[in-house]
Design an enzyme around this catalytic site. Sequence first.
Site, mmCIF file in Angstrom:
data_model
loop_
_atom_site.group_PDB
_atom_site.id
_atom_site.type_symbol
_atom_site.label_atom_id
_atom_site.label_comp_id
_atom_site.label_asym_id
_atom_site.label_seq_id
_atom_site.Cartn_x
_atom_site.Cartn_y
_atom_site.Cartn_z
ATOM 1 N N ASN A 10 -16.004 10.719 -40.248
ATOM 2 C CA ASN A 10 -14.667 10.882 -39.678
ATOM 3 C C ASN A 10 -13.702 10.004 -40.474
ATOM 4 O O ASN A 10 -13.647 8.795 -40.270
ATOM 5 C CB ASN A 10 -14.706 10.466 -38.192
ATOM 6 C CG ASN A 10 -13.348 10.596 -37.527
ATOM 7 O OD1 ASN A 10 -12.402 11.119 -38.123
ATOM 8 N ND2 ASN A 10 -13.241 10.113 -36.303
ATOM 9 N N TRP A 11 -12.985 10.644 -41.391
ATOM 10 C CA TRP A 11 -12.077 9.876 -42.261
ATOM 11 C C TRP A 11 -10.767 9.511 -41.554
ATOM 12 O O TRP A 11 -9.934 8.811 -42.125
ATOM 13 C CB TRP A 11 -11.775 10.671 -43.534
ATOM 14 C CG TRP A 11 -12.937 10.746 -44.495
ATOM 15 C CD1 TRP A 11 -14.099 10.010 -44.450
ATOM 16 C CD2 TRP A 11 -13.052 11.580 -45.657
ATOM 17 N NE1 TRP A 11 -14.925 10.343 -45.501
ATOM 18 C CE2 TRP A 11 -14.301 11.306 -46.269
ATOM 19 C CE3 TRP A 11 -12.229 12.539 -46.251
ATOM 20 C CZ2 TRP A 11 -14.733 11.947 -47.430
ATOM 21 C CZ3 TRP A 11 -12.664 13.191 -47.413
ATOM 22 C CH2 TRP A 11 -13.898 12.892 -47.994
ATOM 23 N N LYS A 12 -10.571 10.030 -40.360
ATOM 24 C CA LYS A 12 -9.368 9.712 -39.576
ATOM 25 C C LYS A 12 -8.098 9.924 -40.418
ATOM 26 O O LYS A 12 -8.053 10.840 -41.229
ATOM 27 C CB LYS A 12 -9.469 8.296 -39.005
ATOM 28 C CG LYS A 12 -10.776 8.093 -38.227
ATOM 29 C CD LYS A 12 -10.798 6.849 -37.385
ATOM 30 C CE LYS A 12 -12.127 6.750 -36.644
ATOM 31 N NZ LYS A 12 -12.200 5.656 -35.707
ATOM 32 N N HIS A 88 -11.925 13.140 -29.286
ATOM 33 C CA HIS A 88 -12.134 11.784 -29.805
ATOM 34 C C HIS A 88 -11.296 10.808 -28.968
ATOM 35 O O HIS A 88 -10.189 11.138 -28.541
ATOM 36 C CB HIS A 88 -11.714 11.726 -31.285
ATOM 37 C CG HIS A 88 -12.120 10.429 -31.922
ATOM 38 N ND1 HIS A 88 -11.412 9.267 -31.738
ATOM 39 C CD2 HIS A 88 -13.173 10.108 -32.706
ATOM 40 C CE1 HIS A 88 -12.017 8.285 -32.395
ATOM 41 N NE2 HIS A 88 -13.093 8.771 -32.991
ATOM 42 N N GLU A 152 -19.527 7.777 -28.044
ATOM 43 C CA GLU A 152 -18.781 6.761 -28.782
ATOM 44 C C GLU A 152 -18.153 5.789 -27.781
ATOM 45 O O GLU A 152 -17.035 6.025 -27.297
ATOM 46 C CB GLU A 152 -17.666 7.416 -29.602
ATOM 47 C CG GLU A 152 -18.160 8.373 -30.653
ATOM 48 C CD GLU A 152 -17.184 8.451 -31.824
ATOM 49 O OE1 GLU A 152 -17.593 8.122 -32.932
ATOM 50 O OE2 GLU A 152 -16.013 8.791 -31.603
ATOM 51 N N GLY A 158 -14.365 1.092 -34.380
ATOM 52 C CA GLY A 158 -13.479 0.349 -35.274
ATOM 53 C C GLY A 158 -13.430 -1.141 -34.991
ATOM 54 O O GLY A 158 -12.559 -1.848 -35.506
ATOM 55 N N SER A 194 -18.791 1.884 -35.027
ATOM 56 C CA SER A 194 -19.188 0.837 -35.979
ATOM 57 C C SER A 194 -20.600 1.027 -36.533
ATOM 58 O O SER A 194 -21.298 0.061 -36.830
ATOM 59 C CB SER A 194 -19.035 -0.559 -35.354
ATOM 60 O OG SER A 194 -17.681 -0.790 -35.008
ATOM 61 N N GLY A 215 -17.017 6.339 -38.818
ATOM 62 C CA GLY A 215 -15.626 6.176 -39.225
ATOM 63 C C GLY A 215 -15.530 5.293 -40.458
ATOM 64 O O GLY A 215 -15.733 5.751 -41.590
#
Length: 235
Positions: A10-12, A88, A152, A158, A194, A215
Site C-alpha cells: 500500500n503505497w498510500k 482502510h 489492521e 504507521g 508496521s 505500508g
Amino acid sequence: MSRTPLIAANWKMNPPPTGWADAAIPPETLARVEVLFFPSFLDIRACIAAGLHCGGQYGRAEEKGAFTGDVSLKMLKDAGCMAVLCGHSERRKNHGETDEQVAAQADTALDLGLHPIVCVGETLEERNAGKHQEVVKEQLKRLPLGVTVAYEPVWAIGTGVTATPEQAQEMHAFIRSLLPGDARDTTRILYGGSMNAANAKTLLDQPDVDGGLVGSASLNPQEFAQIIAAAIGSA
Ligand code: PGA
C-alpha cells in the site's frame, strides 16, 4: 487447507518508490505467493504497463457521476486493476467512510470481478477497553463472502508498533471463527500495521495469518522483497 499467501504493497499518497520499475515479481515467485501493488490513482496505469499486479486504494461503488475527487470501481476495473482496498482506516477516519459504504464497495467490486481487500481494526482506546473483538465483529457484519480481510489495528498503522504475533493470531482466529461454512477455510486474512522485514516472518508463521498489507516498508523495494520471501518461507 492451505491458502496462497498474499503480500500487498500500500503505497498510500506516495510516488512510486525508487526502483519500482524493477519490482516486477518473477513468475516462479508468483506461483507461490500472490503480490499486489496499490499505487496512487495517477500511477496505476504505468505500474500495470510495467507488469505489476495492481489495485486501487479506494473505489466508489457508483459507476460514474457528480462525485468530485472520487474514482469508481468500474474505472479501476477498466484501467486493468485486479483488486481494491475497501475501508482502510485512513479512509474511514479522513473521509468518514461507514461500514455500509465499505460493504457496498465490496459488493460492487465482486460484481465487477475486482478482488476486495477489506480493512478492519480497532483503535488503541477500543483495545484498552477490551472492545477490540466487538469492534471488528461489527465491521465485518455486513460484508459479502468472497473478500479478503485485512486486520489492521489502527494503533499499529504507521506507528512502528506492531501487534505481537499472539495478538495477531488471536484476532485472526476470532475473525475466522465468524466466517460461515467453506469461507472459514478459504478466506485469506492479512495482517497490516508496521509489518517490516524484521517482524514479517513471526507474524506470517501464525496459522491464521495468510499474508500482509504493507505500508511504509513497501516503499523500499528490497525490504518488500524480503517480506515476500518470508511469506514463501511461512507458506
Ligand atoms: P504501515 O501501513 O505498514 O505503514 O503501518 C499499513 C497500512 O496502512 O496498510
